[in-house]
Every structure is written in C-alpha cells, then in structure tokens.
Design a protein around this motif. Structure first.
Motif, short mmCIF file in Angstrom:
data_model
loop_
_atom_site.label_atom_id
_atom_site.label_comp_id
_atom_site.label_asym_id
_atom_site.label_seq_id
_atom_site.Cartn_x
_atom_site.Cartn_y
_atom_site.Cartn_z
N ILE A 23 16.79 26.06 -0.93
CA ILE A 23 15.51 25.80 -1.58
C ILE A 23 15.53 26.29 -3.03
O ILE A 23 15.11 25.57 -3.95
CB ILE A 23 14.35 26.45 -0.80
CG1 ILE A 23 14.13 25.69 0.51
CG2 ILE A 23 13.08 26.50 -1.63
CD1 ILE A 23 13.13 26.36 1.43
N VAL A 24 16.02 27.50 -3.24
CA VAL A 24 16.03 28.07 -4.59
C VAL A 24 16.98 27.29 -5.50
O VAL A 24 16.65 27.00 -6.65
CB VAL A 24 16.38 29.57 -4.55
CG1 VAL A 24 16.60 30.12 -5.95
CG2 VAL A 24 15.28 30.34 -3.85
N ASP A 35 22.61 23.86 -13.11
CA ASP A 35 22.91 24.61 -11.89
C ASP A 35 22.41 26.05 -11.99
O ASP A 35 22.26 26.60 -13.07
CB ASP A 35 24.41 24.63 -11.62
CG ASP A 35 24.94 23.26 -11.24
OD1 ASP A 35 24.15 22.42 -10.76
OD2 ASP A 35 26.16 23.02 -11.40
N ALA A 36 22.21 26.62 -10.82
CA ALA A 36 21.78 28.01 -10.73
C ALA A 36 22.87 28.93 -11.29
O ALA A 36 24.05 28.62 -11.21
CB ALA A 36 21.49 28.37 -9.27
N PRO A 37 22.47 30.07 -11.84
CA PRO A 37 23.46 31.01 -12.36
C PRO A 37 24.41 31.46 -11.25
O PRO A 37 23.99 31.73 -10.13
CB PRO A 37 22.62 32.19 -12.86
CG PRO A 37 21.25 31.66 -13.04
CD PRO A 37 21.10 30.54 -12.07
N VAL A 51 15.87 36.26 -13.64
CA VAL A 51 14.78 35.44 -13.11
C VAL A 51 15.23 34.75 -11.81
O VAL A 51 14.49 34.74 -10.82
CB VAL A 51 14.30 34.40 -14.15
CG1 VAL A 51 13.35 33.39 -13.52
CG2 VAL A 51 13.64 35.11 -15.31
N PHE A 52 16.43 34.21 -11.81
CA PHE A 52 16.94 33.56 -10.62
C PHE A 52 17.03 34.56 -9.46
O PHE A 52 16.66 34.24 -8.33
CB PHE A 52 18.32 32.94 -10.88
CG PHE A 52 18.91 32.29 -9.68
CD1 PHE A 52 18.48 31.03 -9.28
CD2 PHE A 52 19.88 32.92 -8.92
CE1 PHE A 52 19.01 30.42 -8.16
CE2 PHE A 52 20.41 32.33 -7.80
CZ PHE A 52 19.98 31.06 -7.42
N SER A 53 17.50 35.75 -9.72
CA SER A 53 17.63 36.77 -8.67
C SER A 53 16.28 37.15 -8.08
O SER A 53 16.14 37.29 -6.86
CB SER A 53 18.32 38.02 -9.22
OG SER A 53 19.62 37.73 -9.61
N VAL A 54 15.29 37.31 -8.93
CA VAL A 54 13.95 37.68 -8.46
C VAL A 54 13.35 36.55 -7.62
O VAL A 54 12.81 36.79 -6.53
CB VAL A 54 13.03 38.03 -9.65
CG1 VAL A 54 11.59 38.15 -9.22
CG2 VAL A 54 13.51 39.31 -10.31
N THR A 59 11.86 34.40 -2.38
CA THR A 59 11.91 33.26 -1.47
C THR A 59 12.57 33.64 -0.16
O THR A 59 12.09 33.29 0.92
CB THR A 59 12.66 32.08 -2.13
OG1 THR A 59 12.03 31.77 -3.37
CG2 THR A 59 12.66 30.86 -1.24
N ASN A 60 13.66 34.38 -0.24
CA ASN A 60 14.36 34.81 0.96
C ASN A 60 13.46 35.69 1.83
O ASN A 60 13.43 35.54 3.05
CB ASN A 60 15.64 35.57 0.59
CG ASN A 60 16.51 35.84 1.79
OD1 ASN A 60 16.41 35.18 2.81
ND2 ASN A 60 17.37 36.83 1.66
#
Length: 86
Positions: A23-24, A35-37, A51-54, A59-60
């Motif tokens: 999903i993320v 693409d995601a980092p 930001v992606f990690s947060v 979400t997880n």
C-alpha cells in the motif's frame, strides 16, 4: 501459553506487514511519481526517506491493529486476553 494464538498472531503480523508495504509503495508512486526510497540507496533525499519511513510505520501499525483485531475475534475470546498481555 497458547501455541495456536502465537501462530495466528505471527501470521497476522506478517500479512499486515506485506499488505502495508504494498500500500505504501503504491501510494508513494502515485503521490510522487517515482519509486519509494530504498534503504540501500545512500544518494536519496534524506527528507524523502524520513517521510517515507514515518508513513510506512504508521500504515503498518494501523493495518496490523486491524488484522490483529480481526484475528482475535476469529480465534475466540481467549485470544483477547493473550493479545493484551503480549
């Protein structure tokens, strides 16, 4: 110790992690256009990585809680006491 609940909760946690990751990654691609980092890419933008990690962690956590609630209701009343104690 309830082995059945441990198996169900572990499986639920793994399932939640896989679903959250997809999903993320899909949401990131749709929102940013790339693409995601990647954790192994040290050339990526630090702000994007944070930001992606947060977003991924939040979400997880949300999906894992939803999956565990459903697993607990499916497994039975006894799992609720075990889930809270863990």
């Amino acid at each position: 110790m309830d082995i059945g609940w441990k198996i169900v909760s572990t499986g639920g946690g793994l399932l939640a992690g896989l679903v959250a990751k997809k999903i993320v990654e899909f949401g990131w691609q749709a929102a940013t256009g790339h693409d995601a980092p990647n954790e192994d890419d040290f050339q990526s933008n630090l702000v994007e990585a944070v930001v992606f990690s947060v977003v991924a962690a939040a979400t997880n956590t949300i999906i894992r809680n939803l999956v565990m609630k459903k697993a607990s209701s499916w497994y039975g009343q006894g799992a609720k006491a075990v889930a809270v104690d863990a």
